[in-house]
Design an enzyme around this catalytic site. Structure first.
Site, PDB file in Angstrom:
ATOM      1  N   CYS A 144      32.748 128.859 142.721  1.00 29.04           N
ATOM      2  CA  CYS A 144      32.986 130.204 141.766  1.00 29.04           C
ATOM      3  C   CYS A 144      30.670 129.975 141.886  1.00 29.04           C
ATOM      4  O   CYS A 144      30.386 130.345 142.066  1.00 29.04           O
ATOM      5  CB  CYS A 144      33.667 130.260 140.474  1.00 29.04           C
ATOM      6  SG  CYS A 144      33.121 132.236 139.489  1.00 29.04           S
ATOM      7  N   HIS A 203      39.083 130.531 142.025  1.00 31.71           N
ATOM      8  CA  HIS A 203      39.650 128.846 141.813  1.00 31.71           C
ATOM      9  C   HIS A 203      40.491 129.089 141.692  1.00 31.71           C
ATOM     10  O   HIS A 203      41.417 128.858 141.760  1.00 31.71           O
ATOM     11  CB  HIS A 203      39.300 129.593 140.467  1.00 31.71           C
ATOM     12  CG  HIS A 203      38.430 130.125 139.484  1.00 31.71           C
ATOM     13  ND1 HIS A 203      37.248 129.149 139.095  1.00 31.71           N
ATOM     14  CD2 HIS A 203      37.467 131.684 139.009  1.00 31.71           C
ATOM     15  CE1 HIS A 203      36.499 129.353 138.153  1.00 31.71           C
ATOM     16  NE2 HIS A 203      36.986 131.173 138.660  1.00 31.71           N
ATOM     17  N   GLU A 262      41.865 126.249 141.834  1.00 35.28           N
ATOM     18  CA  GLU A 262      42.756 124.809 139.800  1.00 35.28           C
ATOM     19  C   GLU A 262      43.263 125.814 139.598  1.00 35.28           C
ATOM     20  O   GLU A 262      43.983 125.337 138.770  1.00 35.28           O
ATOM     21  CB  GLU A 262      41.476 124.315 139.498  1.00 35.28           C
ATOM     22  CG  GLU A 262      40.819 125.511 138.184  1.00 35.28           C
ATOM     23  CD  GLU A 262      38.761 125.641 138.971  1.00 35.28           C
ATOM     24  OE1 GLU A 262      38.855 126.385 138.408  1.00 35.28           O
ATOM     25  OE2 GLU A 262      39.105 126.301 140.003  1.00 35.28           O
ATOM     26  N   SER A 275      50.797 112.778 112.637  1.00 38.13           N
ATOM     27  CA  SER A 275      51.105 113.927 112.862  1.00 38.13           C
ATOM     28  C   SER A 275      52.782 114.685 112.221  1.00 38.13           C
ATOM     29  O   SER A 275      52.972 115.335 112.008  1.00 38.13           O
ATOM     30  CB  SER A 275      50.372 115.344 113.076  1.00 38.13           C
ATOM     31  OG  SER A 275      50.858 115.090 114.425  1.00 38.13           O
ATOM     32  N   GLY A 326      54.133 114.684 115.648  1.00 35.42           N
ATOM     33  CA  GLY A 326      53.733 115.897 116.894  1.00 35.42           C
ATOM     34  C   GLY A 326      53.589 114.555 117.790  1.00 35.42           C
ATOM     35  O   GLY A 326      53.718 113.193 117.847  1.00 35.42           O
ATOM     36  N   VAL A 327      53.966 115.076 119.130  1.00 37.88           N
ATOM     37  CA  VAL A 327      53.996 114.259 120.094  1.00 37.88           C
ATOM     38  C   VAL A 327      52.475 113.366 120.984  1.00 37.88           C
ATOM     39  O   VAL A 327      52.502 112.272 120.690  1.00 37.88           O
ATOM     40  CB  VAL A 327      54.148 114.713 121.690  1.00 37.88           C
ATOM     41  CG1 VAL A 327      54.746 114.165 123.298  1.00 37.88           C
ATOM     42  CG2 VAL A 327      55.503 115.670 121.870  1.00 37.88           C
TER      43      VAL A 327
END
Length: 518
Positions: free
Chosen positions: A88, A177, A179, A231, A233-234
């Site tokens: 791009c 793009h 990706e 926290s 979380g993972v």
């Protein structure tokens, strides 16, 4: 564990020109087993030569190459003899810098899916790929004349030069793009560049990452102590296990129950990480403290800042009771960094691990996951021997339910989200959809509406369901949950959760929306 020499790994570097997709490029290259990292576009040719990369990729970006102040590069980079792929803006930059190239504003700007026609299927970048392909375009400028020595290798209705190539110099440009998952053969094209053009070896793995990070953590920390905020979380859980593996009892983890957790989460954290893995965890009941600070606050950015700051204040209070704490560990990911903005990318929203830190923070930061995407973090967790059910828990933001209650937070609203979210997770798992859907949760938009329950009129809350499919969280589509499953979820929420008389389903993709509502 042997020391890891980075020079043993073939590397492709990505120069950052500000695209919101730029870190996806590094992710795709890593998926091939080739090490990749995102670096500043300000690097000089001499600095790049010292790194000895197998290839260079110029990312996309929001600038126009011909404008004053547009991001530029050291033109000597083109003299290094290293293969270059421009995507791009990167392709436009290549055309702008090389003799004979020309870039102009497009009459018809392209944002979204487009069809390209490959003009030279013998070209290495399109080898063994179809003549027509669906790609993802996002540009307002285009290359109108290729530089000397280049040929046009693909075209589209609105972009006559969709791809260009100079095989002799191993320079390639793509206006689309590769990706982004919407580009049908994006991975194949990137693979051709990595292996056929750059001749890179697939010699990088998550095991190497673990060895590198443990080595880096030990070198950084020495004999000092580290404080980690869990926290629930993972991300923070994986950070805890990785740090414990690296420095053992030098790590002290503080688990702050701020009153914004999911149902039963506090107990799960203490049992799994404190029990199975032996982390030294200090549990702090700070519910009243956080809710008092958040009282009357509706703005999502202010809520994130307050929660981030208050976490640090709690750490300050607790660390004052400890000796020798010099480092604060966080579970910041690649996606957190990009969504908080860099010197090239605009801020989408501040992340609690990035934008919520006060200027007078007393600790040096350690962020061992800040080069990983969410799916890589899960892979890392499993490599570290963490339980599958913990590693594959639903992603949960650091501010917790504080950003899933839209507007002002109250205990009543938090209970509605906790109860409805538990029902959603139970039903998704019961119907075997928990591995198909990348993330799912409920939100409370703060909307009340009229309903009828029994013989009476109600005026109660609406619960929103958010469920998306994704690979890495950078882009996402709403999950197409079967209607009968959604109906079961709705019936249960309305019947089992107090003060709810309506359930709605969010069918917005990312972009334009983010996954979280705040």
């Amino acid at each position: 564990m042997a020391n890891v020499d980075m020079q043993t790994f073939d590397k492709i570097i990505v120069l950052d020109f500000g695209s919101q997709y730029n870190q996806l490029i590094t992710r795709r290259i890593r998926e091939f087993g080739v090490y990749s990292e995102l670096l500043s576009h300000k690097l000089t040719a001499a600095q790049i030569k010292e790194m000895n990369p197998k290839g260079i990729i110029f990312s996309g970006g929001p600038n126009s190459v011909y404008d004053d102040g547009a991001f530029q590069i050291d033109p000597e980079i083109f003299e290094l003899g290293i293969p270059i792929l421009g995507i791009c803006y990167g392709m436009q930059l290549m055309a702008h810098n090389l003799s004979g190239g020309k870039v102009e504003s497009a009459d018809n700007k392209e944002y979204g899916k487009a069809i390209i026609t490959v003009k030279n299927q013998e070209n290495v970048m399109f080898k063994d790929l179809p003549e027509t392909q669906t790609v993802w375009m996002s540009h307002g400028d285009l290359v109108t004349q290729v530089p000397e020595g280049f040929e046009v290798t693909a075209t589209s209705d609105n972009c006559p030069i969709s791809a260009m190539a100079n095989d002799a110099k191993k320079f390639y440009g793509l206006q689309f793009h590769t990706e982004v998952r919407n580009t049908e053969y994006g991975n194949d094209i990137l693979r051709h560049f990595a292996f056929d053009v750059c001749q890179a070896r697939s010699n990088w793995s998550m095991d190497d990452f673990i060895d590198m990070q443990i080595q880096k953590i030990r070198e950084t920390v020495g004999d000092k102590k580290v404080l980690l905020g869990l926290s629930g979380g993972v991300d923070s859980s994986v950070v805890g296990v990785l740090l414990h593996k690296a420095i053992g009892n030098q790590l002290t983890s503080i688990f702050v129950d701020h009153g914004l957790l999911r149902k039963g989460e506090a107990e799960q954290v203490m049992d799994s990480l404190g029990g199975k893995f032996g982390l030294n965890i200090i549990k702090v009941d700070a519910k009243e403290r956080f809710l008092n600070k958040l009282a009357g606050v509706s703005d999502p950015e202010k809520k994130r800042k307050i929660i981030g700051n208050e976490f640090i204040r709690v750490f300050d209070d607790e660390s004052a009771k400890l000796e020798g704490i010099e480092f604060l560990a966080q579970g910041t990911l690649y996606t957190d960094i990009i969504e908080s903005g860099t010197d090239t990318a605009q801020t989408i929203k501040s992340h609690h691990n990035v934008g919520g830190l006060p200027e007078d923070v007393q600790f040096k930061l350690i962020e061992p996951l800040n080069t990983l995407f969410k799916d890589e973090v899960r892979e890392l967790g499993e490599k570290l021997g963490m339980p599958h059910e913990l590693v594959w828990r639903q992603p949960f933001p650091g501010p917790g339910l504080g950003i899933r209650v839209i507007g002002e937070i109250t205990e009543e609203k938090l209970e509605i989200v906790r109860d409805s979210d538990l029902i959603l997770r139970e039903e998704i798992a019961k119907h075997g959809l928990d591995k198909e859907i990348w993330q799912y949760f409920t939100v409370l938009p703060g909307i009340r509406s009229v309903g009828v329950m029994g013989d009476g009129r109600t005026y109660d809350y609406t619960v929103g369901i958010r469920a998306v499919t994704s690979i890495d969280g950078m882009t996402a589509d709403f999950a197409q949950i079967p209607w009968d499953v959604l109906q079961e979820i709705s019936v249960r929420i309305v019947n089992e959760v107090d003060h709810v008389n309506r359930v709605v389903y969010d069918i917005t993709s990312k972009p334009p929306a983010t996954i979280e509502w705040e």
